[in-house]
Design a protein around this motif. Structure first.
Motif, PDB file in Angstrom:
ATOM      1  N   GLU A 159       0.838  -1.203   0.000  1.00 36.14           N
ATOM      2  CA  GLU A 159       0.000   0.000   0.000  1.00 36.14           C
ATOM      3  C   GLU A 159       0.869   1.247   0.000  1.00 36.14           C
ATOM      4  O   GLU A 159       1.822   1.368   0.768  1.00 36.14           O
ATOM      5  CB  GLU A 159      -0.907   0.000   1.226  1.00 36.14           C
ATOM      6  N   LYS A 212       4.410   1.807  -5.778  1.00 38.96           N
ATOM      7  CA  LYS A 212       4.089   1.562  -7.173  1.00 38.96           C
ATOM      8  C   LYS A 212       4.461   0.140  -7.586  1.00 38.96           C
ATOM      9  O   LYS A 212       5.348  -0.487  -7.007  1.00 38.96           O
ATOM     10  CB  LYS A 212       4.834   2.566  -8.067  1.00 38.96           C
ATOM     11  N   ARG A 219      -0.861  -0.384  -8.118  1.00 37.57           N
ATOM     12  CA  ARG A 219       0.084  -1.151  -7.311  1.00 37.57           C
ATOM     13  C   ARG A 219       0.491  -2.454  -7.989  1.00 37.57           C
ATOM     14  O   ARG A 219       1.314  -3.195  -7.452  1.00 37.57           O
ATOM     15  CB  ARG A 219      -0.531  -1.468  -5.953  1.00 37.57           C
TER      16      ARG A 219
END
Length: 207
Positions: free
Chosen positions: A119, A122, A149
């Motif tokens: 979280e 990238k 993500r």
């Protein structure tokens, strides 16, 4: 005749290692060989065999040649020789949440492995050399245009020099990489105005 006095031998301690057979490596336990009077040595574990396959990865299985297949299992990539019944392993990257996609280059020299980021971070792709099993490049989506993500699909160009990465929600961005230089050549949003999910990307074979 020389007689040595009897010396009581002490049992050598062994380490306990937890084994999980569901989509994760089976490790060999090596008992400690250190004498009781010397500092304790650490047990050594090494992957021997993996059972299972991670079926939710895009392009789950690929053939490297007529007798070798590559596939994900747990947080590992397994290279399995069907004739010799032997396996080699590529471990996943620490601090990531699992493998999401993989692609083998047309020249069968490299494999690209996409992993879901934690979280706030990238998505990333790691390129491995299939001969040495070493990392060649790590590609991370640092562009402000790519917010996902995870990458849901990967594809090498026909000459194996470029790579497409299809990002997931919320932006569904497609990135074109010059992967040997770890540079992004272009980024485009591929979803429609309704933000429908995209599941696959590929190069035009005649481009």
């Amino acid at each position: 005749i020389r007689v040595r006095p009897y010396e009581e031998k002490r049992a050598l301690p062994a380490r306990r290692v937890s084994l999980s057979l569901a989509s994760s490596p089976l490790y060999a336990l090596m008992p400690s060989c250190a004498p009781a009077s010397s500092p304790e040595r650490r047990a050594t574990v090494a992957p021997r065999h993996v059972f299972g396959i991670k079926a939710d990865v895009k392009d789950t299985i690929a053939y490297l040649d007529e007798q070798t297949v590559i596939y994900p299992s747990g947080h590992n990539i397994v290279i399995f020789n069907t004739e010799q019944k032997s396996q080699r392993f590529i471990s996943g990257t620490e601090n990531t949440e699992g493998i999401t996609a993989l692609a083998v280059s047309p020249n069968r020299k490299y494999v690209a492995v996409a992993e879901r980021a934690k979280e706030g971070e990238k998505a990333q792709v790691t390129i491995f050399d299939l001969h040495t099993l070493k990392r060649r490049k790590v590609l991370q989506a640092v562009s402000a245009d790519v917010q996902s993500r995870e990458f849901v699909s990967l594809a090498f160009s026909p000459d194996s020099k470029n790579l497409l990465t299809q990002g997931g929600a919320p932006d569904w961005s497609l990135a074109y990489w010059l992967w040997e230089k770890a540079k992004v050549g272009a980024v485009a949003k591929t979803s429609n105005p309704q933000n429908s999910p995209i599941f696959h990307c590929t190069f035009n074979p005649i481009d």
